[in-house]
Design an enzyme around this catalytic site. Structure first.
Site, PDB file in Angstrom:
ATOM      1  N   CYS A   1       0.837  -1.209   0.000  1.00 46.03           N
ATOM      2  CA  CYS A   1       0.000   0.000   0.000  1.00 46.03           C
ATOM      3  C   CYS A   1       0.873   1.262   0.000  1.00 46.03           C
ATOM      4  CB  CYS A   1      -0.968  -0.056   1.169  1.00 46.03           C
ATOM      5  SG  CYS A   1      -2.399   1.015   0.944  1.00 46.03           S
TER       6      CYS A   1
ATOM      7  N   HIS B   1      -3.536  -5.703   0.887  1.00 47.67           N
ATOM      8  CA  HIS B   1      -2.947  -5.967   2.208  1.00 47.67           C
ATOM      9  C   HIS B   1      -2.983  -7.449   2.567  1.00 47.67           C
ATOM     10  CE1 HIS B   1      -2.526  -1.800   3.665  1.00 47.67           C
ATOM     11  NE2 HIS B   1      -3.591  -1.544   2.942  1.00 47.67           N
TER      12      HIS B   1
ATOM     13  N   GLU C   1      -1.317  -8.890   4.788  1.00 46.58           N
ATOM     14  CA  GLU C   1      -1.169  -9.031   6.251  1.00 46.58           C
ATOM     15  C   GLU C   1      -2.519  -8.993   6.972  1.00 46.58           C
ATOM     16  OE1 GLU C   1      -0.619  -6.331   4.540  1.00 46.58           O
ATOM     17  OE2 GLU C   1      -0.870  -4.491   5.694  1.00 46.58           O
TER      18      GLU C   1
END
Lengths: 221, 106
Positions: free
Chosen positions: A86, A196, A198
């Site tokens: 990002c 993302h 994660e």
């Protein structure tokens, strides 16, 4: 595997990245403030998401001129694995570590939703645990994720196999050229991506699809 | 410059030094204009274009959004200032992947 996460004023996904790295590598990442001069010796450096410097000037532009970037560039040249997610992707393009630029989303809106990603190649250190062509779920949350590169650059990154992830048909949330969601440098050790991974690594997230990126890096280290 | 000095040479010289110093520290004003390159999609410009149409302004062909930086510099050498500003544009003010820049000393 030893990892480090660089933190800038305005980073806000650093803790999510910490948790994901600790969960998957089994050891605690080091946190490195952007004002430091050198990075520790690690196998993976992550530039996390957020709004470094409030997106002033251009997203990632000021952070890309932070003191720590000098050492990040030199470590990247030596072949250390670098992942930018990002805002981290924006910072890496602004620093010249990755080709292209990330512009305002074509629809002008901030997009916060789940998209589908297609793994273009499994022959990279970031995607070895995927199957080529595998479609997987991943959240996005950004305002400036519209990937742009001039025609010549676009052709060269496509021809060199540097495009690792694309938004699967119909899920491009930002107008990115060629549906590009994640791109590597020519050497193949630096990856930037808007989505993302994660945020999809434990059952409470509602899925584990994002784990494969970290598991790929772990397996390749 | 005529130097007719009949008395107080010291004060006159110090005045000259001060004048030279003032010239060195002169504030020069520059304007840097950063615009998107042709062929780079500008969704913000498009939205502004649409809004102008909505306000009833006819005949707006297209709108491209850019940035203006007003920079104050010290020094008297315009050529050196311009060279310096070019470096600033290349290194920070513009992203030359997507943007062009123009420099004016005003």
């Amino acid at each position: 595997m030893k990892t480090a996460v660089i933190i800038f004023p305005g980073s806000n996904r650093d803790r999510d990245m910490f948790a994901a790295l600790e969960l998957i590598t089994g050891s605690r990442p080091q946190s490195i403030w952007h004002g430091e001069a050198t990075l520790p010796d690690v196998d993976l450096v992550v530039v996390p998401g957020g709004f470094s410097y409030g997106d002033y000037l251009r997203s990632g532009a000021i952070a890309a001129r932070s003191p720590i970037l000098k050492d990040l560039v030199s470590k990247a040249e030596k072949g250390v694995t670098v992942l930018g997610v990002c805002n981290g992707f924006q910072i890496l393009t602004e620093a010249g570590l990755l080709p292209g630029a990330l512009m305002r989303n074509a629809g002008l809106n901030f997009v916060c939703k789940e998209v589908l990603l297609e793994t273009v190649t499994d022959a990279t250190r970031f995607s070895g645990k995927f199957q080529k062509g595998q479609v997987w779920r991943c959240p996005v949350a950004h305002h400036d994720g519209n990937y742009f590169a001039d025609a010549e650059t676009l052709k060269s990154i496509e021809d060199n196999g540097q495009v690792v992830f694309r938004y699967a048909d119909g899920t491009n949330p930002n107008g990115s050229l060629n549906n590009i969601a994640g791109v590597m440098n020519a050497k193949g050790n630096v990856l930037g991506m808007m989505p993302h991974p994660e945020n999809l690594v434990e059952p409470l997230h509602g899925g584990l699809d994002g784990r494969l990126i970290f598991e790929s890096i772990l397996a390749a280290a | 410059m005529g130097l007719l000095v009949y008395g107080e040479p010291h004060s006159c010289l110090s005045g000259l030094t001060a004048a030279l110093k003032a010239l060195e520290n002169r504030i020069m004003k520059a304007r840097v204009i950063v615009t998107l390159k042709n062929g780079v999609l500008d969704p913000q410009g498009k939205a502004i274009e649409g809004a102008l149409g909505g306000l009833g302004f006819d005949g707006v062909g297209s709108v491209r959004q850019g940035k203006v930086f007003d920079v104050e510099l010290t020094g008297a050498d315009a050529a050196a200032a311009k060279a310096n500003l070019e470096q600033m544009c290349e290194k920070l003010l513009a992203n030359t992947v997507i943007e062009n820049y123009a420099i004016e000393i005003v």
